[in-house]
Design a protein around this motif. Sequence first.
Motif, mmCIF file in Angstrom:
data_model
loop_
_atom_site.group_PDB
_atom_site.id
_atom_site.type_symbol
_atom_site.label_atom_id
_atom_site.label_comp_id
_atom_site.label_asym_id
_atom_site.label_seq_id
_atom_site.Cartn_x
_atom_site.Cartn_y
_atom_site.Cartn_z
ATOM 1 N N ASP A 202 -10.563 7.802 -1.059
ATOM 2 C CA ASP A 202 -9.297 7.748 -0.319
ATOM 3 C C ASP A 202 -8.861 9.156 0.068
ATOM 4 O O ASP A 202 -9.038 10.094 -0.709
ATOM 5 C CB ASP A 202 -8.193 7.120 -1.176
ATOM 6 C CG ASP A 202 -8.499 5.658 -1.475
ATOM 7 O OD1 ASP A 202 -9.600 5.201 -1.091
ATOM 8 O OD2 ASP A 202 -7.652 5.000 -2.086
ATOM 9 N N PHE A 203 -8.283 9.324 1.230
ATOM 10 C CA PHE A 203 -7.664 10.612 1.561
ATOM 11 C C PHE A 203 -6.400 10.423 2.389
ATOM 12 O O PHE A 203 -6.222 9.424 3.073
ATOM 13 C CB PHE A 203 -8.674 11.579 2.207
ATOM 14 C CG PHE A 203 -8.911 11.376 3.673
ATOM 15 C CD1 PHE A 203 -9.902 10.505 4.103
ATOM 16 C CD2 PHE A 203 -8.149 12.064 4.627
ATOM 17 C CE1 PHE A 203 -10.136 10.321 5.455
ATOM 18 C CE2 PHE A 203 -8.381 11.883 5.972
ATOM 19 C CZ PHE A 203 -9.384 11.006 6.385
ATOM 20 N N THR A 204 -5.514 11.394 2.234
ATOM 21 C CA THR A 204 -4.182 11.292 2.837
ATOM 22 C C THR A 204 -4.029 12.343 3.935
ATOM 23 O O THR A 204 -4.449 13.489 3.768
ATOM 24 C CB THR A 204 -3.089 11.524 1.759
ATOM 25 O OG1 THR A 204 -3.358 10.631 0.679
ATOM 26 C CG2 THR A 204 -1.698 11.252 2.308
ATOM 27 N N LEU A 209 0.060 9.262 5.789
ATOM 28 C CA LEU A 209 -0.908 8.210 6.126
ATOM 29 C C LEU A 209 -2.115 8.308 5.193
ATOM 30 O O LEU A 209 -2.813 9.319 5.172
ATOM 31 C CB LEU A 209 -1.351 8.368 7.587
ATOM 32 C CG LEU A 209 -2.349 7.335 8.100
ATOM 33 C CD1 LEU A 209 -1.717 5.961 8.215
ATOM 34 C CD2 LEU A 209 -2.906 7.774 9.448
ATOM 35 N N THR A 210 -2.303 7.255 4.411
ATOM 36 C CA THR A 210 -3.453 7.239 3.503
ATOM 37 C C THR A 210 -4.515 6.291 4.051
ATOM 38 O O THR A 210 -4.209 5.138 4.387
ATOM 39 C CB THR A 210 -3.023 6.779 2.098
ATOM 40 O OG1 THR A 210 -2.002 7.646 1.635
ATOM 41 C CG2 THR A 210 -4.202 6.815 1.127
ATOM 42 N N LEU A 211 -5.724 6.795 4.156
ATOM 43 C CA LEU A 211 -6.848 5.957 4.577
ATOM 44 C C LEU A 211 -7.700 5.669 3.355
ATOM 45 O O LEU A 211 -8.252 6.583 2.741
ATOM 46 C CB LEU A 211 -7.684 6.672 5.643
ATOM 47 C CG LEU A 211 -7.218 6.611 7.096
ATOM 48 C CD1 LEU A 211 -8.185 7.365 7.985
ATOM 49 C CD2 LEU A 211 -7.074 5.193 7.594
ATOM 50 N N SER A 212 -7.785 4.378 2.986
ATOM 51 C CA SER A 212 -8.601 4.007 1.830
ATOM 52 C C SER A 212 -10.075 4.151 2.196
ATOM 53 O O SER A 212 -10.423 4.290 3.373
ATOM 54 C CB SER A 212 -8.287 2.571 1.417
ATOM 55 O OG SER A 212 -8.734 1.698 2.426
ATOM 56 N N SER A 213 -10.936 4.088 1.185
ATOM 57 C CA SER A 213 -12.372 4.224 1.456
ATOM 58 C C SER A 213 -12.839 3.076 2.364
ATOM 59 O O SER A 213 -13.668 3.272 3.252
ATOM 60 C CB SER A 213 -13.160 4.229 0.155
ATOM 61 O OG SER A 213 -13.083 2.968 -0.470
#
Lengths: 350, 221
Positions: A202-204, A209-213
């Motif tokens: 995951d990265f923010t 806005l967080t994008l999950s794997s």
Amino acid sequence: MELTVLVFLGSGLFLGWSLGANDAANVFGTAVGTRMVRFSTAAIVCSVFLILGAVISGAGAAHTLGRLGSIHTLAGAFMAALAAALSVYVMTKRGIPVSTTQAIVGAIIGWNLFSNSQTDAATLSKILSTWVLCPILSGVIAVALFSLVKHVLNRSEVHLLRLDAYTRFGLIAAGAFGAYSLGANNIANVMGVFIPASPFTDFTINDSLTLSSTQQLFLLGGIAIAVGVFTYSKKVMLTVGQEITAVSPIAAWVIVVAHSIVLFMFASQGLKHVLTNAGLPSIPLVPVSSSQAIVGAVVGLGLLRGGNTISWPVIGGIAFGWVLTPIIAGLVCFFGLFFLQNVFNQPIMG
Amino acid sequence: MFSFQKPVSLFGGTKSLERRIDEFLDKVTEAGLIFSRAVNLYLDKGPCEEFEAFLQQGAEVEQRGDVLRRDIETRLYEQTLIPELRGDVLTLLEHVDNVINIYEANLFRFSIQSPTIPADCHTGYSKLTETVVTSVESLVMASRSFFRDLNAVRDQISKVIFYESEADRISTELQRKVFASDLPLANKRHLIYFVEHIDELANSAEDIADEISIYAIKRKV
């Protein structure tokens, strides 16, 4: 990211590319083929909404595929996606309209057989029942929508040119909705098998806005689909548009909207929650075939006009392809995994 | 992969094109009114300055009709509008434009050939003229309905057919009357020639009405 990871993801991206090349034609084929919408407009709208649908609403249908069979190694996921892609490619080469949905389900069952995993019968029957339900539902929606549109238009005095402009706008809007629904529903076919073995974390972005794997996987798959749309779908769109010459632009609009509604219904977690909260029977979130939805809508409108224009042998051939595709994909996956494990010494079972 | 065409605005231009089609059909009506007044004037006064003024007016209307038709055709192609029905609409406009040409050609015939029409035939020529103009006017209404209100097309086409039959009846009566007269054969042939050319307007209107009835079926949702 390791090179091998990219190589393994490559089969999913290839499947995504073929989905973009073929299934985008279901959404914009008639509009482009009849020259109501330019290809560049269709390709841009289709790609943007496909990616949005995949990233925002793609998770629902993916969970169902995950329950059907969980592939824990990248090599296994690679072979499942490759088997599905090859099956779609072979069937498409033979002129049989098939979908990635049937192919990936067949491939997952092939994996289950190879790895001695239990195939969840309840999930499988749920998926198979939607394959029957999807074209029927699409046909019913198309008939109802067409009857409504006909009733309204025959009582309104809209100028032919104004109606043409409205239809153009409607085809673009319906295409955008269709592309969103296609991305939401079918991204599971492309990237679903890679979820358990996802190499992403995951990265923010900007702390908001967080994008999950999974979303990153879906974004990658969405981009692959978009590349398929831009590089190869024009030819398929023109073919679809020319094959359905008997379909008027209004009927084409109805077909695309019916197809999009069905795909959306089988992908929308929000709609499922609304129905569940209202005490109504909920719709299973299952990846369905956009080709099935289109064929269902076309047959529905054909029946509304008396059924004389429907070529039943062609429909029979298409239905046979729907049965054959998962079987071929399952067999290719099974034997492919055998080679991957025993010839290339890749870890398959995790 | 991409084509660099002129951008097509979604609704812009549509209204303007609708207005042009309406204006084009207005020209057909105008040509009919001019023709009717000119023929009646000719029957009253024979060749005269006023008739030539009507002829000039008719020629201007015909020219304006041509300009409008070409402009509509170009726009339909350039903006790739109504791809399914474009061919039908272009054929319709060209055939309707031909009706304006027939009006103009008839006026030129009167001006150039100055036929001598016996007084007892004046009523027949006048009635024939009014009937063919009414037939064409019904065609104009049918054309407008094709664009705006498909349900009204059938009624208007029925009127065109009715007035065409009426024109045939009047023309036959007129021809019998001319041939029953004591005029020299050359004069009789000359008068019949004019009857046939005036009647041609109603025949053309009926042919186009038949085409519209097919286009209307194709246009139905």
